[in-house]
Design a protein around this motif. Structure first.
Motif, PDB file in Angstrom:
ATOM      1  N   HIS A 165       0.866  -1.182   0.000  1.00 41.79           N
ATOM      2  CA  HIS A 165       0.000   0.000   0.000  1.00 41.79           C
ATOM      3  C   HIS A 165       0.904   1.234   0.000  1.00 41.79           C
ATOM      4  O   HIS A 165       1.687   1.442   0.929  1.00 41.79           O
ATOM      5  CB  HIS A 165      -0.924  -0.019   1.219  1.00 41.79           C
ATOM      6  N   ILE A 166       0.814   2.051  -1.029  1.00 45.37           N
ATOM      7  CA  ILE A 166       1.673   3.228  -1.175  1.00 45.37           C
ATOM      8  C   ILE A 166       0.956   4.436  -0.583  1.00 45.37           C
ATOM      9  O   ILE A 166      -0.174   4.738  -0.963  1.00 45.37           O
ATOM     10  CB  ILE A 166       2.003   3.494  -2.665  1.00 45.37           C
ATOM     11  N   THR A 167       1.631   5.099   0.336  1.00 42.54           N
ATOM     12  CA  THR A 167       1.099   6.322   0.931  1.00 42.54           C
ATOM     13  C   THR A 167       2.149   7.412   0.825  1.00 42.54           C
ATOM     14  O   THR A 167       3.350   7.136   0.740  1.00 42.54           O
ATOM     15  CB  THR A 167       0.739   6.124   2.419  1.00 42.54           C
ATOM     16  N   SER A 168       1.696   8.638   0.859  1.00 44.15           N
ATOM     17  CA  SER A 168       2.628   9.754   0.789  1.00 44.15           C
ATOM     18  C   SER A 168       3.335   9.921   2.131  1.00 44.15           C
ATOM     19  O   SER A 168       2.679   9.998   3.168  1.00 44.15           O
ATOM     20  CB  SER A 168       1.883  11.038   0.426  1.00 44.15           C
ATOM     21  N   PRO A 169       4.657   9.981   2.116  1.00 44.57           N
ATOM     22  CA  PRO A 169       5.418  10.103   3.368  1.00 44.57           C
ATOM     23  C   PRO A 169       5.541  11.554   3.840  1.00 44.57           C
ATOM     24  O   PRO A 169       6.630  12.037   4.147  1.00 44.57           O
ATOM     25  CB  PRO A 169       6.777   9.522   2.995  1.00 44.57           C
ATOM     26  N   THR A 170       4.416  12.259   3.913  1.00 39.86           N
ATOM     27  CA  THR A 170       4.427  13.681   4.233  1.00 39.86           C
ATOM     28  C   THR A 170       5.130  13.985   5.549  1.00 39.86           C
ATOM     29  O   THR A 170       5.854  14.968   5.660  1.00 39.86           O
ATOM     30  CB  THR A 170       2.992  14.224   4.270  1.00 39.86           C
ATOM     31  N   PHE A 171       4.927  13.161   6.567  1.00 40.18           N
ATOM     32  CA  PHE A 171       5.509  13.458   7.876  1.00 40.18           C
ATOM     33  C   PHE A 171       6.780  12.668   8.161  1.00 40.18           C
ATOM     34  O   PHE A 171       7.545  13.008   9.053  1.00 40.18           O
ATOM     35  CB  PHE A 171       4.471  13.217   8.972  1.00 40.18           C
ATOM     36  N   THR A 172       7.028  11.610   7.385  1.00 36.42           N
ATOM     37  CA  THR A 172       8.239  10.812   7.595  1.00 36.42           C
ATOM     38  C   THR A 172       9.329  11.147   6.592  1.00 36.42           C
ATOM     39  O   THR A 172      10.442  10.667   6.706  1.00 36.42           O
ATOM     40  CB  THR A 172       7.924   9.309   7.500  1.00 36.42           C
ATOM     41  N   VAL A 217      10.424   9.991   3.923  1.00 32.11           N
ATOM     42  CA  VAL A 217      10.707   8.920   2.957  1.00 32.11           C
ATOM     43  C   VAL A 217      10.069   7.609   3.424  1.00 32.11           C
ATOM     44  O   VAL A 217      10.104   7.280   4.607  1.00 32.11           O
ATOM     45  CB  VAL A 217      12.226   8.753   2.715  1.00 32.11           C
ATOM     46  N   ASN A 218       9.451   6.917   2.483  1.00 33.22           N
ATOM     47  CA  ASN A 218       8.983   5.543   2.691  1.00 33.22           C
ATOM     48  C   ASN A 218       9.820   4.637   1.803  1.00 33.22           C
ATOM     49  O   ASN A 218      10.152   4.999   0.670  1.00 33.22           O
ATOM     50  CB  ASN A 218       7.508   5.378   2.324  1.00 33.22           C
ATOM     51  N   GLU A 219      10.131   3.454   2.317  1.00 30.94           N
ATOM     52  CA  GLU A 219      10.937   2.488   1.571  1.00 30.94           C
ATOM     53  C   GLU A 219      10.100   1.252   1.272  1.00 30.94           C
ATOM     54  O   GLU A 219       9.398   0.752   2.138  1.00 30.94           O
ATOM     55  CB  GLU A 219      12.167   2.088   2.387  1.00 30.94           C
ATOM     56  N   TYR A 220      10.207   0.784   0.032  1.00 26.33           N
ATOM     57  CA  TYR A 220       9.511  -0.421  -0.403  1.00 26.33           C
ATOM     58  C   TYR A 220      10.529  -1.318  -1.093  1.00 26.33           C
ATOM     59  O   TYR A 220      11.196  -0.880  -2.031  1.00 26.33           O
ATOM     60  CB  TYR A 220       8.381  -0.073  -1.378  1.00 26.33           C
ATOM     61  N   ASP A 221      10.634  -2.560  -0.643  1.00 28.02           N
ATOM     62  CA  ASP A 221      11.656  -3.447  -1.237  1.00 28.02           C
ATOM     63  C   ASP A 221      11.097  -4.799  -1.656  1.00 28.02           C
ATOM     64  O   ASP A 221      11.804  -5.797  -1.669  1.00 28.02           O
ATOM     65  CB  ASP A 221      12.835  -3.612  -0.293  1.00 28.02           C
ATOM     66  N   THR A 222       9.822  -4.819  -2.045  1.00 21.70           N
ATOM     67  CA  THR A 222       9.196  -6.093  -2.409  1.00 21.70           C
ATOM     68  C   THR A 222       9.055  -6.280  -3.915  1.00 21.70           C
ATOM     69  O   THR A 222       8.455  -7.255  -4.348  1.00 21.70           O
ATOM     70  CB  THR A 222       7.803  -6.196  -1.760  1.00 21.70           C
ATOM     71  N   HIS A 229      10.398   6.538  -1.715  1.00 22.89           N
ATOM     72  CA  HIS A 229       9.373   7.527  -2.041  1.00 22.89           C
ATOM     73  C   HIS A 229       9.482   8.693  -1.063  1.00 22.89           C
ATOM     74  O   HIS A 229       9.180   8.548   0.115  1.00 22.89           O
ATOM     75  CB  HIS A 229       7.995   6.857  -1.963  1.00 22.89           C
ATOM     76  N   PHE A 230       9.923   9.831  -1.567  1.00 25.99           N
ATOM     77  CA  PHE A 230      10.104  11.034  -0.753  1.00 25.99           C
ATOM     78  C   PHE A 230       8.926  11.985  -0.942  1.00 25.99           C
ATOM     79  O   PHE A 230       8.383  12.105  -2.034  1.00 25.99           O
ATOM     80  CB  PHE A 230      11.359  11.806  -1.199  1.00 25.99           C
ATOM     81  N   ASP A 255      21.011   1.842  -5.781  1.00 31.17           N
ATOM     82  CA  ASP A 255      20.437   1.055  -6.880  1.00 31.17           C
ATOM     83  C   ASP A 255      18.915   1.131  -6.921  1.00 31.17           C
ATOM     84  O   ASP A 255      18.293   0.601  -7.830  1.00 31.17           O
ATOM     85  CB  ASP A 255      20.857  -0.413  -6.746  1.00 31.17           C
ATOM     86  N   ALA A 256      18.314   1.781  -5.925  1.00 32.02           N
ATOM     87  CA  ALA A 256      16.860   1.882  -5.862  1.00 32.02           C
ATOM     88  C   ALA A 256      16.351   2.956  -6.818  1.00 32.02           C
ATOM     89  O   ALA A 256      17.092   3.850  -7.235  1.00 32.02           O
ATOM     90  CB  ALA A 256      16.421   2.210  -4.439  1.00 32.02           C
ATOM     91  N   VAL A 257      15.069   2.884  -7.127  1.00 36.99           N
ATOM     92  CA  VAL A 257      14.382   3.966  -7.815  1.00 36.99           C
ATOM     93  C   VAL A 257      13.966   4.963  -6.743  1.00 36.99           C
ATOM     94  O   VAL A 257      13.465   4.573  -5.684  1.00 36.99           O
ATOM     95  CB  VAL A 257      13.136   3.433  -8.566  1.00 36.99           C
ATOM     96  N   SER A 258      14.196   6.236  -6.984  1.00 40.89           N
ATOM     97  CA  SER A 258      13.787   7.280  -6.043  1.00 40.89           C
ATOM     98  C   SER A 258      12.741   8.168  -6.694  1.00 40.89           C
ATOM     99  O   SER A 258      12.936   8.638  -7.815  1.00 40.89           O
ATOM    100  CB  SER A 258      14.982   8.138  -5.622  1.00 40.89           C
ATOM    101  N   ILE A 259      11.643   8.368  -5.991  1.00 39.98           N
ATOM    102  CA  ILE A 259      10.592   9.286  -6.440  1.00 39.98           C
ATOM    103  C   ILE A 259      10.522  10.407  -5.407  1.00 39.98           C
ATOM    104  O   ILE A 259      10.396  10.148  -4.211  1.00 39.98           O
ATOM    105  CB  ILE A 259       9.227   8.583  -6.538  1.00 39.98           C
ATOM    106  N   ILE A 260      10.590  11.644  -5.881  1.00 40.67           N
ATOM    107  CA  ILE A 260      10.603  12.798  -4.987  1.00 40.67           C
ATOM    108  C   ILE A 260       9.405  13.688  -5.306  1.00 40.67           C
ATOM    109  O   ILE A 260       9.384  14.367  -6.341  1.00 40.67           O
ATOM    110  CB  ILE A 260      11.910  13.599  -5.129  1.00 40.67           C
ATOM    111  N   GLU A 261       8.389  13.660  -4.431  1.00 42.42           N
ATOM    112  CA  GLU A 261       7.249  14.565  -4.573  1.00 42.42           C
ATOM    113  C   GLU A 261       7.659  15.942  -4.064  1.00 42.42           C
ATOM    114  O   GLU A 261       8.361  16.057  -3.075  1.00 42.42           O
ATOM    115  CB  GLU A 261       6.052  14.066  -3.769  1.00 42.42           C
ATOM    116  N   TRP A 262       7.202  16.978  -4.752  1.00 42.67           N
ATOM    117  CA  TRP A 262       7.524  18.358  -4.434  1.00 42.67           C
ATOM    118  C   TRP A 262       9.016  18.632  -4.648  1.00 42.67           C
ATOM    119  O   TRP A 262       9.637  19.415  -3.921  1.00 42.67           O
ATOM    120  CB  TRP A 262       7.113  18.729  -3.004  1.00 42.67           C
ATOM    121  N   ALA A 263       9.588  18.020  -5.665  1.00 41.58           N
ATOM    122  CA  ALA A 263      11.022  18.144  -5.939  1.00 41.58           C
ATOM    123  C   ALA A 263      11.454  19.591  -6.154  1.00 41.58           C
ATOM    124  O   ALA A 263      12.608  19.936  -5.888  1.00 41.58           O
ATOM    125  CB  ALA A 263      11.397  17.294  -7.145  1.00 41.58           C
TER     126      ALA A 263
END
Length: 153
Positions: A54-61, A63-68, A75-76, A99-107
């Protein structure tokens, strides 16, 4: 490159198709106003990477990490970052140069610390057409992102 979508589902499908093309170490910078669909496109990208979490926006954390999935995803959400030094303090370079994909919201909030090469996705509402209509602009900065020319909805 421009895409026009008229639903959350089509935004997610576009993200899915982007995710299928992504490679290890790719960086995606998302911009757009509140409520335009940055997290929805991220959900699609995650699905394209075979991530079923389940992907959620990491507004308060920050960054969220997903490795599955096929590739690990960072996800920033830097909406609440007041100074780029804050994001550097969490080891930002270690994340985005992995080596991960990084997505940055509000870059756009941390432009001065972004690498030279990344995929920029801007999402805009087009209220002249419809409340749900979005114009999605994708610009590749760097030759490694030339594969985006193969993208279709």
């Amino acid at each position: 490159m421009y895409f026009h979508v008229d639903s959350v589902e089509k935004t997610t499908v576009l993200g899915f198709n982007i995710g299928k093309l992504l490679n290890s170490g790719d960086i995606i910078c998302l911009t757009g106003d509140l409520g335009t669909g940055k997290t929805h496109i991220t959900k699609g990208i995650a699905k394209g990477l075979n991530i079923d979490d389940h992907i959620t926006s990491p507004t308060f954390t920050i960054v969220n990490e997903y490795d599955t999935g096929r590739l690990k995803l960072f996800h920033f959400d830097v909406y609440r970052v007041n100074d780029p030094d804050e994001i550097c303090a969490i080891g930002f370079d270690d994340y985005i140069f992995s080596d991960a994909v990084s997505i940055i919201e509000w870059a756009n909030y941390i432009e001065e610390i972004l690498p030279r090469e990344y995929l920029h996705i801007n999402i805009e509402k087009d209220l002249n057409i419809d409340e749900n209509f979005r114009k999605i602009t994708i610009i590749a900065y760097g030759d490694k992102y030339n594969y985006i020319k193969e993208l279709k909805i």
